[in-house]
Scaffold this motif. Sequence first.
Motif, PDB file in Angstrom:
ATOM      1  N   THR A 328     -21.845 -19.981 -43.241  1.00 37.97           N
ATOM      2  CA  THR A 328     -22.708 -21.025 -43.800  1.00 37.97           C
ATOM      3  C   THR A 328     -23.335 -21.867 -42.695  1.00 37.97           C
ATOM      4  OG1 THR A 328     -21.329 -21.144 -45.773  1.00 37.97           O
ATOM      5  CG2 THR A 328     -22.777 -23.015 -45.353  1.00 37.97           C
ATOM      6  N   ILE A 343     -26.437 -19.631 -54.717  1.00 38.78           N
ATOM      7  CA  ILE A 343     -25.598 -18.451 -54.505  1.00 38.78           C
ATOM      8  C   ILE A 343     -24.121 -18.811 -54.629  1.00 38.78           C
ATOM      9  CG2 ILE A 343     -24.888 -16.739 -52.793  1.00 38.78           C
ATOM     10  CD1 ILE A 343     -27.756 -16.796 -51.720  1.00 38.78           C
ATOM     11  N   SER A 344     -23.756 -19.934 -54.031  1.00 42.30           N
ATOM     12  CA  SER A 344     -22.360 -20.364 -54.027  1.00 42.30           C
ATOM     13  C   SER A 344     -21.839 -20.619 -55.434  1.00 42.30           C
ATOM     14  CB  SER A 344     -22.215 -21.628 -53.172  1.00 42.30           C
ATOM     15  OG  SER A 344     -20.924 -22.175 -53.274  1.00 42.30           O
ATOM     16  N   THR A 345     -22.557 -21.427 -56.204  1.00 44.20           N
ATOM     17  CA  THR A 345     -22.083 -21.786 -57.548  1.00 44.20           C
ATOM     18  C   THR A 345     -22.117 -20.581 -58.488  1.00 44.20           C
ATOM     19  OG1 THR A 345     -24.317 -22.629 -58.028  1.00 44.20           O
ATOM     20  CG2 THR A 345     -22.644 -24.228 -57.385  1.00 44.20           C
ATOM     21  N   THR A 346     -23.094 -19.693 -58.303  1.00 41.00           N
ATOM     22  CA  THR A 346     -23.130 -18.470 -59.116  1.00 41.00           C
ATOM     23  C   THR A 346     -21.899 -17.611 -58.835  1.00 41.00           C
ATOM     24  OG1 THR A 346     -25.552 -18.455 -59.114  1.00 41.00           O
ATOM     25  CG2 THR A 346     -24.445 -16.393 -59.675  1.00 41.00           C
ATOM     26  N   GLY A 347     -21.595 -17.430 -57.542  1.00 39.82           N
ATOM     27  CA  GLY A 347     -20.432 -16.634 -57.166  1.00 39.82           C
ATOM     28  C   GLY A 347     -19.129 -17.234 -57.664  1.00 39.82           C
ATOM     29  N   MET A 348     -19.018 -18.572 -57.596  1.00 35.62           N
ATOM     30  CA  MET A 348     -17.803 -19.230 -58.074  1.00 35.62           C
ATOM     31  C   MET A 348     -17.626 -19.048 -59.574  1.00 35.62           C
ATOM     32  SD  MET A 348     -18.157 -22.720 -55.823  1.00 35.62           S
ATOM     33  CE  MET A 348     -16.768 -23.574 -56.566  1.00 35.62           C
ATOM     34  N   THR A 351     -16.647 -15.383 -60.307  1.00 36.13           N
ATOM     35  CA  THR A 351     -15.286 -15.148 -59.839  1.00 36.13           C
ATOM     36  C   THR A 351     -14.252 -15.723 -60.797  1.00 36.13           C
ATOM     37  OG1 THR A 351     -16.015 -15.173 -57.540  1.00 36.13           O
ATOM     38  CG2 THR A 351     -13.684 -15.518 -57.932  1.00 36.13           C
ATOM     39  N   ALA A 363     -11.893 -14.703 -53.314  1.00 35.37           N
ATOM     40  CA  ALA A 363     -13.308 -14.626 -53.709  1.00 35.37           C
ATOM     41  C   ALA A 363     -13.870 -16.000 -54.031  1.00 35.37           C
ATOM     42  CB  ALA A 363     -13.453 -13.691 -54.901  1.00 35.37           C
ATOM     43  N   SER A 367     -16.950 -17.956 -52.002  1.00 31.54           N
ATOM     44  CA  SER A 367     -18.125 -18.508 -52.696  1.00 31.54           C
ATOM     45  C   SER A 367     -18.259 -20.006 -52.455  1.00 31.54           C
ATOM     46  CB  SER A 367     -18.023 -18.228 -54.201  1.00 31.54           C
ATOM     47  OG  SER A 367     -18.004 -16.845 -54.462  1.00 31.54           O
ATOM     48  N   CYS A 430     -18.379 -25.026 -62.788  1.00 33.57           N
ATOM     49  CA  CYS A 430     -19.236 -24.351 -61.808  1.00 33.57           C
ATOM     50  C   CYS A 430     -20.563 -23.928 -62.425  1.00 33.57           C
ATOM     51  CB  CYS A 430     -18.508 -23.135 -61.226  1.00 33.57           C
ATOM     52  SG  CYS A 430     -17.103 -23.547 -60.186  1.00 33.57           S
TER      53      CYS A 430
END
Length: 457
Positions: A328, A343-348, A351, A363, A367, A430
Amino acid sequence: MSFRGEESGGEDGGRTASASDLRKPFLHTGSWYKMSSAGGGGGMGSRLGSSAYSLRDSSVSAVLCTLIVALGPIQFGFTCGFSSPTQDAIISDLGLTLSEFSLFGSLSNVGAMVGAIASGQIAEYIGRKGSLMIAAIPNIIGWLAISFAKVPVYIAEIAPQTMRGALGSVNQLSVTIGILLAYLLGMFVPWRILSVLGILPCSILIPGLFFIPESPRWLAKMGKMEDFESSLQVLRGFETDIAVEVNEIKRSVQSSRRRTTIRFADIKQKRYSVPLMIGIGLLVLQQLSGVNGILFYAASIFKAAGLTNSNLATFGLGVVQVVATGVTTWLTDKAGRRLLLIISTTGMTITLVVVSVSFFVKAFVISFSLGLGAIPWIIMSEILPVNIKSLAGSVATLANWLTAWLITMTASLMLSWSNGGTFAIYAAVCAGTLVFVCLWVPETKGRTLEEIAFSFR
């Protein structure tokens, strides 16, 4: 009721000498770079001048200053990671119940809340460096007044525009390094000795603060124009033409001086309300994601997942977090803050919804580290209006750590109730954070602090 502005300085004719004295920086901006520019002389002055010349000629002053103040977040991260590897030993040695240990683990958050309230007003009078020292001393005594929100503000104010995201991310990277150190040492060191080792970063930070310049923007707001230009010059390199940046900062300061008292009614104005809403919103949602509960009780989560060596798995989690945060730091000024948050909040969210527990933790942390860990602090330090930055930053930090305290206090109880239910609640938060980012958070990459402030008018 009103907020007293930060920006009325020494040029204000109505100020008395005693009031002006109150606004002298707690730590001077440092004379080593002035001595080197004066030329001539010998002895200590010439030796300092020689070392300063090599520093200024390489134009890395802002990076070195960032690395010095990053010792504060390292200690803070050590505090955050302390509970995970020591939980069983502390419960056994002190005869605590799990709920009592949860209270024990949240004491650092209480200290952070107290420090957040105090540091805003302290920083207004004694400068960014002085407030960092004031925060470091109680940390050595008992990890009590952890108010390192001023680290992101100091970094944002000293960093070149093209490096502000990367250097700002060093704050969160340092926190993850501190957590990793606690995880690693916690596998080999008794918890009482581990708590003593926690004083080391700030023991180095305090003398280091005497050798870095004060924030140029704070000096300009205080009317210390000679120190302001000297500080900016050493931060940018003595071969760099700083005329354009000097003029931008002066114009911003002059504009903010037109009104030195901000009434609560004025907060409704877009220039104040939107940055406050974004800054506080991001920092609260960051903690509501459950990250502090997961990091504090990582060893217990891994143990519940059936892993035989939960402390080793927790250390692996710390490694993953450091690596992801390092990525990051590299991406922030390239990809932009807003995209990384999305991207971060989508991945969290994904997951938390679909991944099994043992893999979920790693994971989730990847994220989180890619965006929501570092970037809310960067954006908060960039978008808050200059004339309420100290107070507003303290309020945002208070909200962050009040939420962190709540999550830390409830995480172990919620996990005992239901792992799946707990993760589902965090997933919903999230998802809400993703919507919030898409609707409200602006991109600040490649813009000066003055340009960002103007965009909210």
